[in-house]
Motif scaffolding. Sequence first.
Motif, short mmCIF file in Angstrom:
data_model
loop_
_atom_site.label_atom_id
_atom_site.label_comp_id
_atom_site.label_asym_id
_atom_site.label_seq_id
_atom_site.Cartn_x
_atom_site.Cartn_y
_atom_site.Cartn_z
N PRO A 19 0.82 -1.21 0.00
CA PRO A 19 0.00 0.00 0.00
C PRO A 19 0.85 1.26 0.00
N ARG A 20 0.25 2.33 -0.45
CA ARG A 20 0.88 3.64 -0.33
C ARG A 20 0.68 4.20 1.06
N LYS A 21 -0.47 3.81 1.67
CA LYS A 21 -0.79 4.33 3.00
C LYS A 21 -1.76 3.36 3.67
N VAL A 22 -1.62 3.21 5.00
CA VAL A 22 -2.57 2.45 5.80
C VAL A 22 -2.95 3.34 6.99
N ILE A 23 -4.25 3.53 7.16
CA ILE A 23 -4.76 4.41 8.21
C ILE A 23 -5.65 3.60 9.15
N LEU A 24 -5.39 3.73 10.45
CA LEU A 24 -6.28 3.16 11.46
C LEU A 24 -7.30 4.25 11.78
N TYR A 25 -8.57 3.99 11.47
CA TYR A 25 -9.58 5.02 11.68
C TYR A 25 -10.63 4.64 12.72
N GLY A 26 -10.50 3.46 13.28
CA GLY A 26 -11.43 3.06 14.32
C GLY A 26 -10.81 2.01 15.22
N GLU A 27 -10.93 2.23 16.50
CA GLU A 27 -10.44 1.26 17.48
C GLU A 27 -11.40 1.29 18.66
N LYS A 28 -12.25 0.29 18.74
CA LYS A 28 -13.22 0.21 19.84
C LYS A 28 -12.57 -0.54 20.99
N ARG A 29 -12.74 0.01 22.20
CA ARG A 29 -12.18 -0.61 23.40
C ARG A 29 -13.26 -0.79 24.45
N SER A 30 -13.09 -1.79 25.27
CA SER A 30 -13.99 -2.02 26.40
C SER A 30 -13.78 -0.91 27.43
N PRO A 31 -14.84 -0.25 27.88
CA PRO A 31 -14.68 0.81 28.86
C PRO A 31 -14.09 0.32 30.18
#
Length: 99
Positions: A19-31
């Motif tokens: 890839p030219r770019k990889v973006i992490l745009y969501g990371e759900k975590r347990s509260p």
Amino acid sequence: MISKLAQAILSDILRHCTPRKVILYGEKRSPATSEVKSLDFCIILPQVDKPALLHDLYLTIESPVPFNLLLYTCDEWAELTGDFSSYAAAIQKKGTVLY
């Protein structure tokens, strides 16, 4: 700080494509525990057979949590990020570039 799980999935992505770019745009975590529950990645690539690559990536990436992959060609990314109302523009603005 990028989670070890996100780094592991990124490594798997890089093993299967360039890839030219990889973006992490969501990371759900347990509260309660801050444990990662799901991840969302956007991958920007040169011209590629997107359905075939998505199929391969979903079949080969092992993850204990659900993950989502969005693929854009470089041309699609350039066009869509130029439109400030697009989902791609929101990803570009708020996501974390991993690669």
